[in-house]
Design a protein around this motif. Structure first.
Motif, PDB file in Angstrom:
ATOM      1  N   VAL A 120       2.623  -0.963  -1.700  1.00 16.17           N
ATOM      2  CA  VAL A 120       3.941  -1.513  -2.032  1.00 16.17           C
ATOM      3  C   VAL A 120       4.302  -2.667  -1.094  1.00 16.17           C
ATOM      4  O   VAL A 120       4.747  -3.738  -1.537  1.00 16.17           O
ATOM      5  CB  VAL A 120       5.026  -0.415  -1.966  1.00 16.17           C
ATOM      6  CG1 VAL A 120       6.417  -1.027  -2.129  1.00 16.17           C
ATOM      7  CG2 VAL A 120       4.780   0.633  -3.047  1.00 16.17           C
ATOM      8  N   ALA A 121       4.112  -2.472   0.211  1.00 16.57           N
ATOM      9  CA  ALA A 121       4.466  -3.507   1.190  1.00 16.57           C
ATOM     10  C   ALA A 121       3.631  -4.766   0.989  1.00 16.57           C
ATOM     11  O   ALA A 121       4.144  -5.892   1.077  1.00 16.57           O
ATOM     12  CB  ALA A 121       4.270  -2.973   2.608  1.00 16.57           C
ATOM     13  N   THR A 122       2.348  -4.587   0.692  1.00 15.34           N
ATOM     14  CA  THR A 122       1.461  -5.746   0.514  1.00 15.34           C
ATOM     15  C   THR A 122       1.802  -6.517  -0.751  1.00 15.34           C
ATOM     16  O   THR A 122       1.848  -7.752  -0.749  1.00 15.34           O
ATOM     17  CB  THR A 122      -0.012  -5.295   0.480  1.00 15.34           C
ATOM     18  OG1 THR A 122      -0.321  -4.576   1.673  1.00 15.34           O
ATOM     19  CG2 THR A 122      -0.939  -6.501   0.365  1.00 15.34           C
ATOM     20  N   ILE A 164      -2.042  -1.897   7.439  1.00 13.05           N
ATOM     21  CA  ILE A 164      -0.882  -1.012   7.261  1.00 13.05           C
ATOM     22  C   ILE A 164      -1.342   0.423   6.998  1.00 13.05           C
ATOM     23  O   ILE A 164      -0.815   1.378   7.581  1.00 13.05           O
ATOM     24  CB  ILE A 164       0.008  -1.495   6.101  1.00 13.05           C
ATOM     25  CG1 ILE A 164       0.654  -2.839   6.453  1.00 13.05           C
ATOM     26  CG2 ILE A 164       1.090  -0.457   5.781  1.00 13.05           C
ATOM     27  CD1 ILE A 164       1.439  -3.457   5.310  1.00 13.05           C
ATOM     28  N   LEU A 220       2.733   3.171   0.973  1.00 18.68           N
ATOM     29  CA  LEU A 220       3.458   2.163   1.752  1.00 18.68           C
ATOM     30  C   LEU A 220       2.666   0.868   1.857  1.00 18.68           C
ATOM     31  O   LEU A 220       3.226  -0.232   1.745  1.00 18.68           O
ATOM     32  CB  LEU A 220       3.764   2.700   3.154  1.00 18.68           C
ATOM     33  CG  LEU A 220       4.798   3.837   3.236  1.00 18.68           C
ATOM     34  CD1 LEU A 220       4.930   4.340   4.665  1.00 18.68           C
ATOM     35  CD2 LEU A 220       6.146   3.371   2.710  1.00 18.68           C
ATOM     36  N   ALA A 221       1.344   0.998   2.058  1.00 21.01           N
ATOM     37  CA  ALA A 221       0.499  -0.184   2.203  1.00 21.01           C
ATOM     38  C   ALA A 221       0.447  -0.999   0.917  1.00 21.01           C
ATOM     39  O   ALA A 221       0.555  -2.232   0.953  1.00 21.01           O
ATOM     40  CB  ALA A 221      -0.914   0.234   2.623  1.00 21.01           C
ATOM     41  N   ILE A 268       4.696  -6.613  -2.325  1.00 21.55           N
ATOM     42  CA  ILE A 268       5.987  -7.288  -2.141  1.00 21.55           C
ATOM     43  C   ILE A 268       5.836  -8.517  -1.248  1.00 21.55           C
ATOM     44  O   ILE A 268       6.376  -9.592  -1.550  1.00 21.55           O
ATOM     45  CB  ILE A 268       7.027  -6.315  -1.546  1.00 21.55           C
ATOM     46  CG1 ILE A 268       7.383  -5.237  -2.570  1.00 21.55           C
ATOM     47  CG2 ILE A 268       8.280  -7.071  -1.113  1.00 21.55           C
ATOM     48  CD1 ILE A 268       8.320  -4.161  -2.042  1.00 21.55           C
ATOM     49  N   THR A 269       5.091  -8.355  -0.147  1.00 21.80           N
ATOM     50  CA  THR A 269       4.868  -9.479   0.764  1.00 21.80           C
ATOM     51  C   THR A 269       4.156 -10.625   0.060  1.00 21.80           C
ATOM     52  O   THR A 269       4.524 -11.799   0.215  1.00 21.80           O
ATOM     53  CB  THR A 269       4.027  -9.032   1.984  1.00 21.80           C
ATOM     54  OG1 THR A 269       4.708  -7.980   2.669  1.00 21.80           O
ATOM     55  CG2 THR A 269       3.802 -10.203   2.946  1.00 21.80           C
TER      56      THR A 269
END
Length: 340
Positions: free
Chosen positions: A69-71, A13, A66-67, A73-74
């Protein structure tokens, strides 16, 4: 959940977003005329870089946020707990992770203010040394307080073990963080150097993080590696954009944050050996110049400029310096292995 997947995901990401943002942000920086001012004290051939967009560090800072937070959460949605792991003291791992990342963003803000003054206000020197130092020390102090609140009182030393720090914790922390962040800033002097050297440091940290089963540090390292690789797409020689202090301070603080998350800030001496050499070369040059009333050891400092003025191309400097830093990181991994 398998810890390997989210760590790889974070790096992908960060790389993808950083690379993609270049198509949007670089033309926008051109439009705003946020160009780099090349000072007369540097190599004369650097004048051709005048006007190259700066503050490009915004690209990998956005990508890193972004990387991460996205990771996270995922990972949570898939039933994992990458940062806390199986530890019974998960809050300590959470604090180390998020405090370190917030510290990096805070240093990025200081760099942004400095760049903004240089580019928009047309003041070549940006923030004064005193202003920058006060802001940096405030961030460092807040970070060290947050770490101390976790009960942090010792430091891992390879081949020795955990050593109690006592009151020296504060002196050591201030010196290491302030020195490391500014040493990384020194490394940002030619196309691709800071990005490529930091990429090798991140690679070393990933190995050490897996060895120590510290997946929070592994995620930060993977994101850092991906962000640097993505930025190199645009920053390699000839650079289409510079990271500015916005980017270099973020990278410096990220490197420090990872070392602290691994509980061994001392390992920066090896994983960031090029940063150490760059910083020392500048200190030695200034000290020798003052002691001898005008004489110099290097043709120019920091040391990458010395090699540049000795005839090395920017590409060669990046390759050699990155290889040296990779060797330092490999030695760090070997030494840390004795503490498993």
């Amino acid at each position: 959940m398998n810890n390997v997947f989210p760590i790889i995901l974070g790096g992908i990401i960060a790389f993808g977003v950083t690379t993609s943002l270049g198509f949007v942000l670089i033309p926008y920086l051109h439009k705003l005329k946020f160009g780099q001012t090349i000072l007369d004290i540097g190599p004369k051939w650097h004048k051709r870089k005048q006007g190259t967009p700066t503050m490009g560090g915004i690209m990998f800072i956005i990508a890193s946020v972004l990387a991460v937070v996205a990771t996270v959460i995922t990972d949570k949605l898939m039933g994992g707990d990458l940062i806390g792991g199986n530890s019974i003291v998960k809050n300590i791992y959470y604090t180390r992770f998020w405090s370190g990342f917030i510290m990096a963003l805070s240093f990025a803000f200081v760099g942004f203010v400095d760049d903004y003054i240089k580019v928009v206000k047309k003041r070549n020197l940006g923030l004064t040394s005193m202003q920058k130092t006060v802001m940096q020390l405030l961030i460092i102090f807040c970070y060290l307080i947050s770490m101390r609140m976790t009960g942090e009182q010792s430091m891992l030393i390879p081949l020795v073990g955990n050593v109690p720090m006592g009151w020296f914790y504060w002196i050591f922390g201030i010196a290491v963080i302030y020195g490391a962040v500014n040493a990384v800033n020194f490394t940002d002097g030619i196309d691709g150097l800071c990005s490529s050297v930091t990429l090798t440091a991140a690679a070393s940290f990933i190995v050490i993080a897996f060895m120590r089963k510290n997946m929070g540090a592994g995620l930060l390292s993977s994101v850092l590696l991906g962000a640097c690789a993505g930025f190199l797409v645009w920053n390699r020689n000839p650079a289409k954009v510079f990271m500015g202090d916005t980017g270099s301070m973020f990278l410096g603080a990220m490197v420090v944050a990872i070392a602290y998350t691994l509980e061994c800030p001392l390992i920066l001496l090896l994983t960031g050996i090029v940063y150490v050499i760059e910083g020392l070369s500048d200190v030695i040059q200034i000290g020798y110049f003052k002691l001898t009333h005008g004489k110099r050891i290097f043709k120019m400092a920091p040391i990458h400029h010395h090699f540049e003025m000795s005839g090395w191309s920017e590409k060669k400097i990046c390759i050699v310096f990155s290889f040296v830093n990779l060797l330092g990181g490999a030695l760090a991994a070997v030494l840390m292995n004795f503490e498993l």
